[in-house]
Design an enzyme around this catalytic site. Structure first.
Site, mmCIF file in Angstrom:
data_model
loop_
_atom_site.group_PDB
_atom_site.id
_atom_site.type_symbol
_atom_site.label_atom_id
_atom_site.label_comp_id
_atom_site.label_asym_id
_atom_site.label_seq_id
_atom_site.Cartn_x
_atom_site.Cartn_y
_atom_site.Cartn_z
ATOM 1 N N CYS A 10 6.118 -1.493 2.302
ATOM 2 C CA CYS A 10 6.438 -0.895 1.002
ATOM 3 C C CYS A 10 7.256 0.365 1.270
ATOM 4 O O CYS A 10 7.808 0.518 2.358
ATOM 5 C CB CYS A 10 5.175 -0.630 0.169
ATOM 6 S SG CYS A 10 4.058 0.632 0.794
ATOM 7 N N ASN A 13 4.217 3.408 2.707
ATOM 8 C CA ASN A 13 3.102 2.890 3.509
ATOM 9 C C ASN A 13 1.793 3.619 3.211
ATOM 10 O O ASN A 13 0.984 3.855 4.092
ATOM 11 C CB ASN A 13 3.430 2.942 5.009
ATOM 12 C CG ASN A 13 2.451 2.172 5.881
ATOM 13 O OD1 ASN A 13 2.165 2.599 6.996
ATOM 14 N ND2 ASN A 13 1.933 1.063 5.421
ATOM 15 N N CYS A 15 0.327 2.950 -0.321
ATOM 16 C CA CYS A 15 -0.284 2.280 -1.484
ATOM 17 C C CYS A 15 -0.374 0.766 -1.281
ATOM 18 O O CYS A 15 -1.434 0.235 -0.978
ATOM 19 C CB CYS A 15 0.502 2.583 -2.764
ATOM 20 S SG CYS A 15 0.468 4.321 -3.267
ATOM 21 N N ARG A 16 0.752 0.076 -1.439
ATOM 22 C CA ARG A 16 0.741 -1.386 -1.452
ATOM 23 C C ARG A 16 0.582 -2.005 -0.070
ATOM 24 O O ARG A 16 -0.260 -2.895 0.120
ATOM 25 C CB ARG A 16 2.028 -1.910 -2.096
ATOM 26 C CG ARG A 16 2.151 -1.542 -3.558
ATOM 27 C CD ARG A 16 3.529 -1.826 -4.092
ATOM 28 N NE ARG A 16 4.485 -0.864 -3.529
ATOM 29 C CZ ARG A 16 5.786 -0.894 -3.757
ATOM 30 N NH1 ARG A 16 6.314 -1.847 -4.501
ATOM 31 N NH2 ARG A 16 6.579 0.022 -3.237
ATOM 32 N N SER A 17 1.391 -1.603 0.887
ATOM 33 C CA SER A 17 1.336 -2.278 2.195
ATOM 34 C C SER A 17 0.019 -2.047 2.935
ATOM 35 O O SER A 17 -0.481 -2.986 3.577
ATOM 36 C CB SER A 17 2.555 -1.943 3.060
ATOM 37 O OG SER A 17 2.709 -0.563 3.258
ATOM 38 N N ASP A 126 4.838 -0.633 -7.694
ATOM 39 C CA ASP A 126 4.319 0.546 -7.003
ATOM 40 C C ASP A 126 3.366 1.290 -7.936
ATOM 41 O O ASP A 126 3.789 1.780 -8.983
ATOM 42 C CB ASP A 126 5.477 1.451 -6.592
ATOM 43 C CG ASP A 126 5.044 2.586 -5.683
ATOM 44 O OD1 ASP A 126 3.825 2.812 -5.522
ATOM 45 O OD2 ASP A 126 5.934 3.251 -5.119
#
Length: 160
Positions: A10, A13, A15-17, A126
């Site tokens: 993301c 690095n 939140c999402r990943s 995001d």
């Protein structure tokens, strides 16, 4: 047995990943397939290098029995393009950023997460500027994608 190397990407690095990394690792462990994979995450930007995931990502994962608190943010480095078999971007912007820096021979390893996992061109949004509900929604999206990806990961990786 060779391990299949999967990198979730993301922007920062945090939140999402890291959530995707934690979820995929958890699912692989539950399926007794942890030894088949090397799983990591990174960001296309280096703003948060060395930091733990966002507290809201940690809380969303913990609420589902997954501990991602030990992860630390890092930026994608050139060696990642040769090291990982699958590099999965959370959204189109990060996929474009990866394509700008990846060598041509790595393009076949770069994919939008949802396209490969669910056959959809939808981005994983995001949640950084959102609230707890946004992080929970992203967790649910990533769980669906990782759940779909795990059974086909070995075939995808052997075919690449």
């Amino acid at each position: 047995m060779d391990r299949h190397r999967v990198l979730f990407v993301c922007a920062g690095n945090i939140c999402r990943s890291p959530l995707a990394e934690g979820i995929f690792r958890h699912l692989a462990n539950e399926a007794g397939r942890a030894d088949e994979f090397e799983i990591d995450s990174a960001g296309t930007g280096g703003w948060h290098q060395g930091e733990p995931p966002d507290r809201r990502s940690i809380a969303a994962a913990a609420g589902h029995g997954i501990d991602i608190s030990g992860q630390r943010a890092r930026r994608v480095v050139s060696a990642d393009f040769g090291r990982f078999d699958l590099i999965l971007a959370m959204d189109q912007d990060n996929l474009k950023n990866l394509r700008k820096t990846a060598p041509a021979e790595a393009f076949g390893r770069l994919h939008l997460f949802n396209t490969l996992a669910l056959g959809s061109n939808k981005d994983i949004p995001d949640p950084y500027y959102g609230d707890r509900e946004d992080f929970e929604a992203v967790y649910t999206m990533l769980l669906a994608g990782c759940s779909a990806l795990l059974p086909k990961a070995g075939k995808l990786l052997r075919g690449s």
